[in-house]
Design an enzyme around this catalytic site. Structure first.
Site, PDB file in Angstrom:
ATOM      1  N   TYR A 195       0.839  -1.207   0.000  1.00 26.55           N
ATOM      2  CA  TYR A 195       0.000   0.000   0.000  1.00 26.55           C
ATOM      3  C   TYR A 195       0.863   1.242   0.000  1.00 26.55           C
ATOM      4  CZ  TYR A 195      -4.061  -2.672   1.782  1.00 26.55           C
ATOM      5  OH  TYR A 195      -5.102  -3.541   1.952  1.00 26.55           O
ATOM      6  N   LYS A 224       8.971   5.590  -5.693  1.00 26.22           N
ATOM      7  CA  LYS A 224       9.697   4.502  -5.027  1.00 26.22           C
ATOM      8  C   LYS A 224       9.072   3.143  -5.372  1.00 26.22           C
ATOM      9  CE  LYS A 224      12.485   2.812  -1.781  1.00 26.22           C
ATOM     10  NZ  LYS A 224      13.932   2.985  -1.792  1.00 26.22           N
ATOM     11  N   ARG A 242      -7.110   1.279  -4.214  1.00 26.68           N
ATOM     12  CA  ARG A 242      -8.088   1.024  -3.151  1.00 26.68           C
ATOM     13  C   ARG A 242      -8.987   2.247  -3.045  1.00 26.68           C
ATOM     14  NH1 ARG A 242      -7.122  -0.897   3.157  1.00 26.68           N
ATOM     15  NH2 ARG A 242      -6.183   1.165   3.436  1.00 26.68           N
ATOM     16  N   GLU A 274     -13.566  -6.814   6.909  1.00 21.89           N
ATOM     17  CA  GLU A 274     -12.960  -5.974   7.950  1.00 21.89           C
ATOM     18  C   GLU A 274     -13.842  -5.790   9.178  1.00 21.89           C
ATOM     19  OE1 GLU A 274     -10.011  -3.165   6.633  1.00 21.89           O
ATOM     20  OE2 GLU A 274     -11.361  -2.589   5.040  1.00 21.89           O
ATOM     21  N   ASP A 307      -8.736  -3.314  11.082  1.00 18.09           N
ATOM     22  CA  ASP A 307     -10.130  -2.877  11.205  1.00 18.09           C
ATOM     23  C   ASP A 307     -10.980  -3.987  11.830  1.00 18.09           C
ATOM     24  OD1 ASP A 307     -10.800  -0.201  10.371  1.00 18.09           O
ATOM     25  OD2 ASP A 307      -9.997  -0.728   8.410  1.00 18.09           O
ATOM     26  N   ILE A 360       3.241  -2.483   4.198  1.00 17.60           N
ATOM     27  CA  ILE A 360       3.077  -1.022   4.191  1.00 17.60           C
ATOM     28  C   ILE A 360       4.407  -0.283   4.003  1.00 17.60           C
ATOM     29  CG2 ILE A 360       0.879  -0.757   5.383  1.00 17.60           C
ATOM     30  CD1 ILE A 360       4.056  -0.521   7.371  1.00 17.60           C
ATOM     31  N   HIS A 361       5.501  -1.021   3.882  1.00 18.46           N
ATOM     32  CA  HIS A 361       6.797  -0.349   3.717  1.00 18.46           C
ATOM     33  C   HIS A 361       7.676  -1.211   2.811  1.00 18.46           C
ATOM     34  CE1 HIS A 361      10.720   1.383   4.710  1.00 18.46           C
ATOM     35  NE2 HIS A 361      10.053   2.457   5.134  1.00 18.46           N
ATOM     36  N   ASP A 414      -0.700 -40.237  -0.664  1.00 22.95           N
ATOM     37  CA  ASP A 414      -1.800 -40.513  -1.595  1.00 22.95           C
ATOM     38  C   ASP A 414      -2.306 -39.172  -2.128  1.00 22.95           C
ATOM     39  OD1 ASP A 414      -3.278 -39.611   0.535  1.00 22.95           O
ATOM     40  OD2 ASP A 414      -4.439 -41.437   0.822  1.00 22.95           O
TER      41      ASP A 414
HETATM   42  C1  LIG Z   1      -4.281  -0.835   8.134  1.00 19.72           C
HETATM   43  C2  LIG Z   1      -4.168  -0.258   6.708  1.00 19.72           C
HETATM   44  O1  LIG Z   1      -5.135   0.180   6.160  1.00 19.72           O
HETATM   45  S1  LIG Z   1      -2.649  -0.427   5.974  1.00 19.72           S
HETATM   46  C3  LIG Z   1      -2.822   0.438   4.456  1.00 19.72           C
HETATM   47  C4  LIG Z   1      -2.875   1.938   4.604  1.00 19.72           C
HETATM   48  N1  LIG Z   1      -1.609   2.493   5.053  1.00 19.72           N
HETATM   49  C5  LIG Z   1      -0.638   2.849   4.174  1.00 19.72           C
HETATM   50  O2  LIG Z   1      -0.819   2.794   2.966  1.00 19.72           O
HETATM   51  C6  LIG Z   1       0.652   3.333   4.739  1.00 19.72           C
HETATM   52  C7  LIG Z   1       1.791   3.008   3.799  1.00 19.72           C
HETATM   53  N2  LIG Z   1       3.080   3.338   4.382  1.00 19.72           N
HETATM   54  C8  LIG Z   1       3.494   4.620   4.539  1.00 19.72           C
HETATM   55  O3  LIG Z   1       2.789   5.561   4.212  1.00 19.72           O
HETATM   56  C9  LIG Z   1       4.896   4.839   5.052  1.00 19.72           C
HETATM   57  O4  LIG Z   1       5.665   3.658   4.996  1.00 19.72           O
HETATM   58  C10 LIG Z   1       5.042   5.388   6.511  1.00 19.72           C
HETATM   59  C11 LIG Z   1       4.188   6.650   6.657  1.00 19.72           C
HETATM   60  C12 LIG Z   1       4.589   4.350   7.505  1.00 19.72           C
HETATM   61  C13 LIG Z   1       6.511   5.714   6.740  1.00 19.72           C
HETATM   62  O5  LIG Z   1       6.910   6.578   5.702  1.00 19.72           O
HETATM   63  P1  LIG Z   1       8.361   7.255   5.701  1.00 19.72           P
HETATM   64  O6  LIG Z   1       8.570   7.934   7.020  1.00 19.72           O
HETATM   65  O7  LIG Z   1       8.503   8.051   4.460  1.00 19.72           O
HETATM   66  O8  LIG Z   1       9.281   5.949   5.652  1.00 19.72           O
HETATM   67  P2  LIG Z   1      10.830   5.873   5.366  1.00 19.72           P
HETATM   68  O9  LIG Z   1      11.519   7.180   5.611  1.00 19.72           O
HETATM   69  O10 LIG Z   1      11.363   4.692   6.092  1.00 19.72           O
HETATM   70  O11 LIG Z   1      10.846   5.565   3.796  1.00 19.72           O
HETATM   71  C14 LIG Z   1      12.021   5.157   3.132  1.00 19.72           C
HETATM   72  C15 LIG Z   1      11.779   5.266   1.639  1.00 19.72           C
HETATM   73  O12 LIG Z   1      10.734   4.392   1.258  1.00 19.72           O
HETATM   74  C16 LIG Z   1       9.650   5.130   0.710  1.00 19.72           C
HETATM   75  N3  LIG Z   1       8.407   4.516   1.210  1.00 19.72           N
HETATM   76  C17 LIG Z   1       7.979   4.378   2.490  1.00 19.72           C
HETATM   77  N4  LIG Z   1       6.806   3.738   2.531  1.00 19.72           N
HETATM   78  C18 LIG Z   1       6.487   3.442   1.248  1.00 19.72           C
HETATM   79  C19 LIG Z   1       5.389   2.779   0.668  1.00 19.72           C
HETATM   80  N5  LIG Z   1       4.379   2.283   1.398  1.00 19.72           N
HETATM   81  N6  LIG Z   1       5.399   2.630  -0.658  1.00 19.72           N
HETATM   82  C20 LIG Z   1       6.396   3.127  -1.425  1.00 19.72           C
HETATM   83  N7  LIG Z   1       7.465   3.770  -0.914  1.00 19.72           N
HETATM   84  C21 LIG Z   1       7.501   3.929   0.420  1.00 19.72           C
HETATM   85  C22 LIG Z   1       9.818   6.540   1.192  1.00 19.72           C
HETATM   86  O13 LIG Z   1       9.217   7.468   0.328  1.00 19.72           O
HETATM   87  C23 LIG Z   1      11.344   6.646   1.220  1.00 19.72           C
HETATM   88  O14 LIG Z   1      11.816   6.783  -0.101  1.00 19.72           O
HETATM   89  P3  LIG Z   1      12.368   8.223  -0.606  1.00 19.72           P
HETATM   90  O15 LIG Z   1      13.433   8.622   0.373  1.00 19.72           O
HETATM   91  O16 LIG Z   1      12.856   7.952  -1.976  1.00 19.72           O
HETATM   92  O17 LIG Z   1      11.193   9.132  -0.571  1.00 19.72           O
HETATM   93  C1  LIG Z   2      -5.136  -3.416   5.944  1.00 19.81           C
HETATM   94  C2  LIG Z   2      -6.398  -2.959   6.484  1.00 19.81           C
HETATM   95  O1  LIG Z   2      -7.181  -2.313   5.825  1.00 19.81           O
HETATM   96  C3  LIG Z   2      -6.702  -3.289   7.867  1.00 19.81           C
HETATM   97  O2  LIG Z   2      -5.957  -4.026   8.487  1.00 19.81           O
HETATM   98  O3  LIG Z   2      -7.705  -2.778   8.365  1.00 19.81           O
HETATM   99 MG   LIG Z   3      -8.802  -1.517   6.894  1.00 21.98          MG
END
Ligand SMILES: CC(=O)SCCNC(=O)CCNC(=O)[C@H](O)C(C)(C)COP(=O)(O)OP(=O)(O)OC[C@H]1O[C@@H](n2cnc3c(N)ncnc32)[C@H](O)[C@@H]1OP(=O)(O)O
Ligand SMILES: CC(=O)C(=O)O
Ligand SMILES: [Mg+2]
Length: 336
Positions: free
Chosen positions: A40, A51, A97, A160, A197, A264-265, A312
């Protein structure tokens, strides 16, 4: 005489038939249903989009839902068409999404996705709680995309809540009934367990063991198997520490029957994809076991001894899935 597939490709087709899915036909070819890691990122965060496009990840999900603050929802939605037309995501399946169908955002999100000159492969719809919401979704897509001959859009729904889990099979049934051979505008082919969730919905406290999610994880897998859908496991939000726990959790998900896991990362991607990747030893063992089964089957034997264990048909079917996964991984590697 009962023979089973000897090659990974044959095994893949056999497995897809067993699962009732359309992977035997190759899905839409390039992407198949390889969904080991779903990454995500907030759709309005340009750096993360860039990225993501550099990563070797099976599924990239541009999020307009919970990663995006309410005030930024229009920014995320408006970014989608441009991201889709201007970013090369390589071999990755690309999903958007949208917001839940009972919010005012859902219709506008769908408009942006379906009206884009380059559509994503897939939409992920969170918090699908009832079959009526699924019907609403199909009706909305029909209205916004009147041409029934467009390239099919894959659909992954998220379970969820307690209500969503209760109605899960009815929700999947709507997808099966509405996705007929005549109208393949959307193909429901995946389930995601939104574990965080879901935990909130049942008033659970999240633990490292995930025992509070065991029933929901198993019910998601069972519904996915019944309807021939991919099953995608819970997210692990502890991306800065505890990566050994992530590996353990991902391996456990693979053993339980999930096809992949939400992440998420970027740091989580290779760990999760490796956990869903059969080892060379497992692939070699599966090939030898299937060969041995076929030899015994030719000789008229069903159950036989193989390297110290009884084998089997059920054991053979489990190992065909290893060959199916290997086949898909080879196809994905060939596209890099
Ligand atoms: C329960 C749910 O619903 S989960 C789904 C919804 N949540 C999400 O989508 C969150 C996704 N993740 C994020 O937004 C981020 O990882 C965070 C906010 C948690 C942390 O972000 P940052 O503080 O920027 O992380 P960090 O500094 O370690 O990032 C390192 C590199 O990876 C990139 N990066 C971090 N997370 C992501 C990601 N999810 N996708 C793509 N690239 C990413 C950053 O941009 C950075 O690259 P850059 O220097 O070229 O810009
Ligand atoms: C990923 C997500 O949407 C949740 O865990 O609620
Ligand atoms: Mg959710």
């Amino acid at each position: 005489m009962q023979r089973v597939a000897q090659t990974a490709i044959e095994a893949g087709k056999a497995y897809a038939r067993l699962a009732g899915g359309d992977a035997a036909a190759g899905g839409d070819g390039a992407i198949g249903l390889l969904r080991r890691a779903l990454l995500y990122l907030p759709a309005h965060d340009h750096r993360k989009v860039v990225k993501a496009s550099t990563l070797d990840v099976d599924l990239i999900c541009l999020d307009c839902e919970d990663a995006v603050a309410e005030a930024r929802k229009p920014d995320a939605r408006q970014a989608i068409p441009d991201i889709l037309s201007s970013t090369n995501f390589g071999r990755s399946e690309v999903a958007v999404r949208i917001n839940p169908v009972d919010t005012p955002h859902a219709w506008h999100d769908l408009e942006a996705v379906l009206g884009a000159s380059t559509r994503p492969h897939t939409i992920v719809v969170p918090k699908v709680d009832t079959p009526e919401q699924m019907e609403w979704l199909y009706d909305a897509v029909q209205t916004l995309s009147p041409d029934s001959n467009t390239k099919p859009l894959h659909l992954i729904t998220q379970v969820e809540s307690a209500v969503g889990l209760h109605f899960l099979h009815d929700i999947c049934q709507v997808g099966k009934d509405r996705g007929s051979a005549e109208d393949r505008r959307i193909i429901h082919d995946g389930l995601i367990l939104g574990g965080d969730d879901f935990a909130a919905s049942i008033r659970a406290r999240r633990t490292p063991s995930n025992r509070e999610l065991l029933l929901a994880r198993q019910q998601t897998i069972v519904a996915a198997a019944r309807f021939g859908l991919t099953a995608i496991d819970i997210v692990n939000i502890h991306y800065k520490q505890g990566l050994d726990l992530l590996e353990q959790e991902a391996s456990e998900g693979a053993e339980m029957g999930f096809d992949g896991k939400q992440v998420i990362h970027p740091v989580q991607v290779p760990i999760v994809q490796a956990a869903y990747h059969p080892t060379p030893q497992q692939i070699d063992y599966a090939r030898r076991l299937v060969d041995a089964f076929n030899a015994h089957s030719d000789a008229g034997t069903g159950a036989f001894e193989f390297e110290g264990t009884m084998v089997d048909m059920p054991t053979v079917r489990q190992h065909q899935q290893v060959l199916w996964m290997d086949n898909h991984l080879q196809a994905a590697a060939a596209q890099k």
